[in-house]
Design a protein around this motif. Structure first.
Motif, mmCIF file in Angstrom:
data_model
loop_
_atom_site.group_PDB
_atom_site.id
_atom_site.type_symbol
_atom_site.label_atom_id
_atom_site.label_comp_id
_atom_site.label_asym_id
_atom_site.label_seq_id
_atom_site.Cartn_x
_atom_site.Cartn_y
_atom_site.Cartn_z
ATOM 1 N N UNK A 93 0.750 -1.138 -0.104
ATOM 2 C CA UNK A 93 0.087 0.021 0.068
ATOM 3 C C UNK A 93 1.021 1.287 -0.136
ATOM 4 N N UNK A 94 1.898 1.242 0.837
ATOM 5 C CA UNK A 94 2.718 2.589 1.053
ATOM 6 C C UNK A 94 3.671 2.737 -0.272
ATOM 7 N N UNK A 95 3.818 1.725 -1.051
ATOM 8 C CA UNK A 95 4.457 1.817 -2.443
ATOM 9 C C UNK A 95 3.628 2.262 -3.538
ATOM 10 N N UNK A 96 2.372 1.956 -3.339
ATOM 11 C CA UNK A 96 1.371 2.609 -4.506
ATOM 12 C C UNK A 96 1.056 3.932 -3.901
ATOM 13 N N UNK A 97 0.933 4.444 -2.734
ATOM 14 C CA UNK A 97 0.550 5.671 -2.268
ATOM 15 C C UNK A 97 1.588 6.643 -2.301
ATOM 16 N N UNK A 98 2.936 6.178 -2.422
ATOM 17 C CA UNK A 98 3.981 7.013 -2.700
ATOM 18 C C UNK A 98 4.070 7.426 -4.181
ATOM 19 N N UNK A 99 3.741 6.535 -4.992
ATOM 20 C CA UNK A 99 3.677 7.000 -6.696
ATOM 21 C C UNK A 99 5.001 7.610 -6.994
ATOM 22 N N UNK A 100 6.045 7.089 -6.525
ATOM 23 C CA UNK A 100 7.396 7.455 -7.078
ATOM 24 C C UNK A 100 7.664 8.846 -6.578
ATOM 25 N N UNK A 101 6.991 9.408 -5.548
ATOM 26 C CA UNK A 101 7.146 10.790 -5.195
ATOM 27 C C UNK A 101 7.322 10.719 -3.919
ATOM 28 N N UNK A 102 8.391 10.751 -2.815
ATOM 29 C CA UNK A 102 9.477 10.774 -3.705
ATOM 30 C C UNK A 102 10.114 9.550 -4.281
ATOM 31 N N UNK A 103 11.019 9.640 -5.134
ATOM 32 C CA UNK A 103 11.439 8.546 -5.726
ATOM 33 C C UNK A 103 12.416 7.470 -5.053
ATOM 34 N N UNK A 134 4.592 14.004 2.065
ATOM 35 C CA UNK A 134 5.665 13.116 1.550
ATOM 36 C C UNK A 134 5.390 13.137 0.045
ATOM 37 N N UNK A 135 4.300 13.120 -0.389
ATOM 38 C CA UNK A 135 4.118 13.260 -1.948
ATOM 39 C C UNK A 135 4.477 14.471 -2.507
ATOM 40 N N UNK A 136 4.375 15.395 -1.728
ATOM 41 C CA UNK A 136 5.031 16.770 -2.004
ATOM 42 C C UNK A 136 6.370 16.918 -2.045
ATOM 43 N N UNK A 138 8.274 16.820 0.529
ATOM 44 C CA UNK A 138 8.524 17.762 1.666
ATOM 45 C C UNK A 138 9.017 16.688 2.963
ATOM 46 N N UNK A 139 10.027 16.107 2.872
ATOM 47 C CA UNK A 139 10.657 15.022 3.855
ATOM 48 C C UNK A 139 10.617 15.767 4.959
ATOM 49 N N UNK A 140 11.290 16.900 5.069
ATOM 50 C CA UNK A 140 11.503 17.574 6.643
ATOM 51 C C UNK A 140 10.398 17.678 7.332
ATOM 52 N N UNK A 141 9.070 17.626 6.722
ATOM 53 C CA UNK A 141 8.074 18.043 7.547
ATOM 54 C C UNK A 141 7.338 16.732 8.134
ATOM 55 N N UNK A 142 7.826 15.449 7.442
ATOM 56 C CA UNK A 142 7.190 14.148 7.610
ATOM 57 C C UNK A 142 7.174 14.026 9.258
ATOM 58 N N UNK A 143 8.443 14.106 10.008
ATOM 59 C CA UNK A 143 8.415 13.713 11.436
ATOM 60 C C UNK A 143 7.323 14.745 12.230
ATOM 61 N N UNK A 144 6.868 15.667 11.968
ATOM 62 C CA UNK A 144 5.997 16.433 12.437
ATOM 63 C C UNK A 144 4.622 16.331 12.420
ATOM 64 N N UNK A 145 4.383 15.815 11.002
ATOM 65 C CA UNK A 145 2.934 15.131 10.794
ATOM 66 C C UNK A 145 3.033 13.705 11.463
#
Length: 161
Positions: A93-103, A134-136, A138-145
């Motif tokens: 599910x994660x691999x599908x939802x990330x849709x290569x973004x980030x690659x 994450x799809x945008x 913006x990895x630096x914002x992921x921990x806060x989310x």
């Protein structure tokens, strides 16, 4: 009795590079697989229980299994098999939802996403702001989310910290 209660290397959010298994090599999303360290970490948080128990939001058994099977209790072997099946489904599910973004992701980043999704519940992933961030890319914002969703039934869960 399993010895899953201890993580071999004490980690915090700031010292993950000290872990003996740390790697800064990016992995393509389609090649990401949960690590053995992540499985051990998750099993350390999810105690095995042979009969139904309240996990803060619903009744579950085994390692947080909420399906219809095993009404009369579940063995640790069956609970472990179901746990691994759940992890495999989360990876897909994660691999599908990330849709290569980030690659690409680092191993510890993918492990954190798998653990968080397991504890949050895969059905809640779609509506999470973390996935949008994450799809945008913006990895630096992921921990806060991720920290925004760390409670179940009003209590902070260790698996979601």
């Amino acid at each position: 009795m399993p010895i899953y209660n201890a993580v071999p290397v004490p980690l915090t959010f700031t010292d993950h590079t000290r872990a003996s298994t740390y790697s800064d090599v990016p992995i393509l999303i389609e090649n990401c697989q949960v690590s053995d360290n992540c499985i051990s970490f998750m099993l350390g948080l999810e105690r095995y229980r042979g009969h139904r128990y309240w996990n803060g939001t619903k009744y579950v058994k085994g390692y947080n299994y909420d399906g219809p099977a095993f009404d009369n209790g579940i063995t640790e072997t069956n609970a472990y098999k179901l746990f691994i099946d759940q992890i495999k489904q989360i990876q897909i599910k994660l691999k599908k939802k990330l849709a290569k973004n980030p690659a690409t992701l680092l191993q510890h980043e993918f492990d954190a996403l798998v653990s968080w999704t397991f504890n949050l519940g895969p059905s809640n992933l779609n509506s999470s702001t973390m996935l949008k961030v994450l799809n945008d890319n913006k990895k630096s914002e992921v921990p806060a989310q991720m920290r925004r969703r760390n409670k179940a039934g009003g209590e902070t869960l260790q698996g979601l910290i």
